[in-house]
Scaffold this motif. Structure first.
Motif, short mmCIF file in Angstrom:
data_model
loop_
_atom_site.label_atom_id
_atom_site.label_comp_id
_atom_site.label_asym_id
_atom_site.label_seq_id
_atom_site.Cartn_x
_atom_site.Cartn_y
_atom_site.Cartn_z
N LYS A 1 -4.28 -11.40 -8.25
CA LYS A 1 -4.95 -12.69 -8.43
C LYS A 1 -4.36 -13.46 -9.61
N GLY B 1 -4.07 -4.93 -5.93
CA GLY B 1 -5.28 -4.92 -6.74
C GLY B 1 -5.55 -6.22 -7.47
N ARG B 2 -6.27 -6.10 -8.58
CA ARG B 2 -6.78 -7.27 -9.29
C ARG B 2 -5.69 -8.11 -9.95
N ASP C 1 -11.54 -4.91 -4.72
CA ASP C 1 -11.97 -6.27 -5.03
C ASP C 1 -11.23 -7.32 -4.21
N THR C 2 -9.99 -7.03 -3.84
CA THR C 2 -9.19 -8.02 -3.12
C THR C 2 -8.23 -7.31 -2.19
N ASN D 1 -9.93 -0.52 -7.89
CA ASN D 1 -9.01 -1.61 -8.21
C ASN D 1 -8.63 -2.42 -6.96
#
Length: 415
Positions: A95, A91-92, A44-45, A41
Motif C-alpha cells: 500500500k 502485505g501492508r 489486510d490486503t 501481514n
C-alpha cells in the motif's frame, strides 16, 4: 530478470527465495519486507508487487488468493495476453509503495492469474532470447529512417505478443513510420517508451566511482533534479568531470547530505565578516562545515599565515570587534596553534620505504691470528693427547738426548 534464465518452480513451504522472504536481496529496486514475519501481514490486503526486467514494476490484485511468497514467478494480466514477473513484495508495505508510485486509478492495478507453469517459462525464455537481436536490428531501421533517437533497450512480454522499445531522444520524434516497420519486421505489437539518460543508466547498470553498484540500478525509482547549488553548499569543487556520474549528469548522491550541510552551515559566521586582531586582519579562506572549523588567511586573495579556529571562537572574536576590542591572536590561549584534528594512522609510515633498495649486509672476515692463539682457542679436550702418543714422544726425546724436565712449579702437597 534476464540474468536468471532458469527459475526454480517449487511447491510447498520451500517455494520462494528464503524463509519469510526477508533474507535474500537480489532484485533491482528491492524493498526489504520488515513486516514479513508479522502475523496477519497478508490478510489486510491482496495487493502484490511484481517486478519485471530491470526497473519496471507493477502492482496486482491476488484475486485467486494464491499463497505467494517473495521470489515466486507468476503470470499476470497484460494488454494483450499475459506477462511473467517475480513477486518482490506482499502485505501492508505494498500500500505504501502504491502511494509512493502515485497510482490513483484502479485500472492501473490488474490481477495475478497463476504461478508460472513450465510451459509459461518456455515461452518466456524464448521471448527473452530475442531481445538483444531485436534491439540491434531496430537501431539499424531507425538509422535508415534518419531519426534522431537511440533505442537503448527492448523488452518482450512474457507471451511474445508485445515488445516495449525504450528510446532516448533530445526532442520530439515522429516514429509513426518506425512503428510500422518494426511491426512488419518482428510481427509483434509495438510500444515506444521514452526514457532519460538516468533511466538508461539504471537499466544498463554499472559501478560508480564510489565502488558500489549504481543507485539508479539498485534502489532508486524516482529521480529528483540535482543542481550545482548542492555542490556549493558542500564546498565541493565545481569540476564537471568529478560531479558527473555514469549518465553524464550530476550525481544523484549530491542530494543525500546537502540537508545536513545546510543545517550545519547555519552555525558558522558569514564569509564576508573580517576578523581583527592586534597583529593583523584575517579573511575567510575555507571551512570544514561538519566539523565546525574555519580557516582564515591574512591575505584576501591567497593563502597566507593560515589560522584554523572553531566557529564558536570566530563568533567570540566577531563580538569583541563589535565592542571595539581586538584579541592578541585568533587562538584562545594567545598562541598560534591549530586545533588538533583526527590522527591519520596511514601518514605515520613513509610510503617511500618500499622504494628503498635493500642493502646487503657484508659478512665480517675473521681477524688474523697466529697458530699459538688458535691452539689456545680450541677446546681443552682437543689439547689432550692419548697416553700412547705421549709415551712415543718421551721415547723420541730420550733418543735425541733431551730428557723430560720436571716443571718448576710442581710442588709436593701435603694433605
Amino acid at each position: 530478470m534476464e540474468n536468471n534464465k532458469d527459475y526454480p518452480i517449487k511447491t510447498g513451504c520451500d517455494r520462494g527465495l528464503c524463509h519469510q522472504a526477508v533474507g535474500r536481496q537480489d532484485r533491482q529496486l528491492n524493498t526489504y519486507d520488515w513486516l514479513a514475519d508479522v502475523p496477519g501481514n497478508t490478510d489486510d490486503t491482496d495487493l502484490v508487487e511484481v517486478q519485471f526486467k530491470h526497473t519496471r514494476k507493477g502492482y496486482y490484485h491476488n484475486v485467486n488468493h494464491l499463497d505467494l511468497k517473495k521470489g515466486d514467478v507468476v503470470a499476470v494480466e497484460a494488454n494483450p495476453g499475459h506477462d511473467i514477473g517475480v513477486v518482490t513484495l506482499t502485505g501492508r508495505l505494498v500500500k505504501l509503495q502504491i502511494k509512493k508510485a502515485n497510482l490513483k486509478s484502479a485500472d492501473d492495478i490488474r490481477r495475478i492469474y497463476r504461478i508460472a507453469r513450465p510451459i509459461d517459462m518456455e515461452k518466456y525464455h524464448e521471448a527473452k532470447s530475442r531481445e538483444h537481436a531485436t534491439m540491434i536490428e531496430s537501431r539499424q531501421i531507425a538509422k535508415n529512417l534518419g531519426l534522431d533517437m537511440k533505442i537503448g533497450d527492448v523488452e518482450y512480454q512474457g507471451d511474445c505478443n508485445k515488445a516495449i522499445f525504450y528510446y532516448i531522444a533530445d526532442g520530439r520524434v515522429d516514429f509513426r513510420q518506425l512503428i510500422k516497420d518494426l511491426a512488419a519486421t518482428f510481427h509483434v505489437r509495438i510500444e515506444m517508451k521514452q526514457i532519460g539518460v538516468r533511466q538508461e543508466a539504471g537499466r544498463i547498470g554499472g559501478t560508480g566511482p564510489c565502488g558500489r553498484e549504481l543507485c539508479c540500478a539498485t534502489w532508486m525509482k524516482n529521480f529528483v533534479s540535482v543542481g550545482t547549488s548542492a555542490a556549493r553548499y558542500q564546498d565541493i569543487s565545481l569540476n564537471p568531470q568529478k560531479l558527473a556520474g555514469m549518465c553524464a549528469k550530476l550525481k544523484c548522491c549530491l542530494n543525500y547530505e546537502v540537508d545536513s550541510y545546510v543545517e550545519a552551515s547555519r552555525k558558522l559566521p558569514s564569509k564576508e565578516i573580517q576578523l581583527q586582531t592586534q597583529d593583523a586582519d584575517y579573511y575567510y579562506f575555507k571551512a570544514d562545515i561538519l566539523a565546525g572549523l574555519i580557516t582564515y588567511s591574512t591575505d584576501k586573495n591567497i593563502a597566507a599565515n593560515l589560522e584554523t579556529i572553531t566557529a564558536q571562537r570566530a563568533k567570540e572574536i566577531i563580538e569583541m570587534n563589535r565592542k571595539g576590542e581586538k584579541p592578541e591572536t585568533l587562538q584562545t590561549d594567545g598562541k598560534n596553534k591549530k586545533p588538533q584534528g583526527p590522527i591519520d594512522l596511514a601518514t605515520q609510515e613513509n610510503i617511500a620505504r618500499f622504494d628503498r633498495a635493500k642493502k646487503k649486509k657484508k659478512k665480517k672476515k675473521p681477524a688474523p691470528s697466529n697458530t699459538k692463539n688458535n691452539r689456545e682457542a680450541q677446546p681443552a679436550k682437543n689439547n689432550r693427547e692419548p697416553q700412547s702418543d705421549k709415551n712415543d714422544k718421551n721415547s723420541q726425546s730420550a733418543k735425541d738426548g733431551k730428557g723430560a724436565q720436571p716443571a718448576k712449579d710442581n710442588k709436593d702437597v701435603k694433605v
